[in-house]
Design an enzyme around this catalytic site. Structure first.
Site, short mmCIF file in Angstrom:
data_model
loop_
_atom_site.label_atom_id
_atom_site.label_comp_id
_atom_site.label_asym_id
_atom_site.label_seq_id
_atom_site.Cartn_x
_atom_site.Cartn_y
_atom_site.Cartn_z
N ILE A 137 -35.76 23.84 1.31
CA ILE A 137 -34.71 23.33 2.19
C ILE A 137 -34.59 21.84 1.89
O ILE A 137 -35.53 21.22 1.39
CB ILE A 137 -35.00 23.58 3.69
N ASP A 138 -33.43 21.27 2.14
CA ASP A 138 -33.16 19.89 1.78
C ASP A 138 -34.05 18.91 2.55
O ASP A 138 -34.58 19.23 3.61
CB ASP A 138 -31.69 19.56 2.04
N LYS A 139 -34.17 17.71 2.00
CA LYS A 139 -35.01 16.67 2.59
C LYS A 139 -34.72 16.47 4.08
O LYS A 139 -35.64 16.43 4.90
CB LYS A 139 -34.78 15.36 1.84
N THR A 141 -33.15 18.46 6.14
CA THR A 141 -33.11 19.69 6.93
C THR A 141 -34.52 20.00 7.38
O THR A 141 -35.46 19.95 6.59
CB THR A 141 -32.58 20.87 6.08
N ARG A 237 -24.13 23.58 3.91
CA ARG A 237 -23.41 22.32 3.93
C ARG A 237 -22.08 22.43 3.16
O ARG A 237 -21.04 21.95 3.62
CB ARG A 237 -24.29 21.22 3.33
#
Length: 303
Positions: A137-139, A141, A237
């Protein structure tokens, strides 16, 4: 270097050597075995073979298992929020702002750095920089991630992602008021042709499907739950921007005038999968972070 010797059984006649060898030890992955075969570490009747060699009953397999490559990652005690752990799998609740694995510019303070300090047994399928990492998962998130502690678990968990049997539910705050309660976004995602650092809905992109459900509407924003059917980079996103409702706080895909939050308002709250060893379905839920809850309270007051 350890050596394993194995005699092919009758029921394994005409089965590929990589499949037979991977079945000798449940913690060996087929990908790993194929690498050993390419390196000449697997022999049949004392002769090197290719991965597509079809076995015969009585064939003698000799497998020289290479010593594990040391992970050149600094272990850091990061006080991880562990939700579940056993000999095969670990489920961790990643905070906002933490990068999942080391990369140029982020060699310390990542989830992998913390995992290296927490446990020494992580799968090696993704190489020395991403041990144990099955999905990301993104930084900015927050939320739940599953981590594989051996190659057997890694391969089975990845297969579940491929088969779309992993449950992944996210909570998000998006710009705009979505009029309908439910929807599905089925649009291919690939590199943005105008910005190679970003993803976008593009012709010829990878198949991507996101389902969403409206939880609550506010004056200028909507609180939604998104369910991933596929797992493309920045999928939620990109998809929410594509339909005109970009995530609040998203520095890459959202508007500049947004809510006071450092990064996108996105939380991976529910994660469910079949345990790779027991076959039992397991599901975990992490509550919204305090910062996310404060935003919802603020939006509710301004309604």
């Amino acid at each position: 270097m350890d050596r394993i010797e194995y005699i092919v059984r009758e029921e394994e006649e005409n089965v590929r050597i990589d499949k037979v060898a991977a079945g000798i030890n449940e913690e060996w992955s087929r990908t790993q075995v194929q690498d050993w075969i390419k390196a000449g570490l697997v022999k049949v009747n004392d002769k090197p073979v290719k991965s597509n060699y079809k076995c015969l009953p009585g064939d003698e397999l000799i497998i020289d298992i290479p010593d594990p490559e040391p992970l050149d990652i600094e272990a850091e005690d990061l006080d991880l929020d562990i939700y579940y752990e056993d000999q095969d799998v670990l489920v961790v609740n990643k905070p906002r702002g933490m990068v999942v694995h080391p990369a140029p510019g982020h060699l310390s303070g990542t989830l992998v750095n913390g995992l290296m300090a927490h446990c020494k047994d992580l799968s090696g399928i993704n190489g020395v920089m991403r041990p144990g990492i099955v999905h990301r998962i993104d930084k900015d998130t927050s939320g739940l991630l599953m981590v594989a502690k051996n190659d057997m678990a890694h391969e089975k968990l990845v297969q579940q992602l491929v088969d779309k049997t992993v449950t992944r539910k996210y909570k998000a705050i998006v710009h705009g008021v979505i009029p309908h309660d439910d929807g599905t976004i089925d649009a291919p995602i690939g590199r943005d042709t105008k910005d190679r650092q970003s993803m976008a809905v593009v012709n010829g992109g990878k198949h991507a499907v996101t389902h969403f459900h409206v939880i609550e509407r506010f004056k200028d924003f909507t609180f939604v739950e998104c369910v991933l059917e596929t797992g493309r980079t920045h999928q939620i996103r990109v998809h929410m921007k594509y339909i005109g409702y970009p995530l609040a706080g998203d520095p890459k895909y959202g508007p500049k005038k947004t809510l006071d939050i450092d990064g996108q308002a996105l939380h991976a709250g529910v994660l469910g999968f079949i345990h790779p060893r027991t076959g039992e379905y397991m599901e975990f839920e992490a509550p919204l972070p305090e910062e996310f809850e404060r935003l919802l309270e603020l939006l509710s007051k301004n309604n």
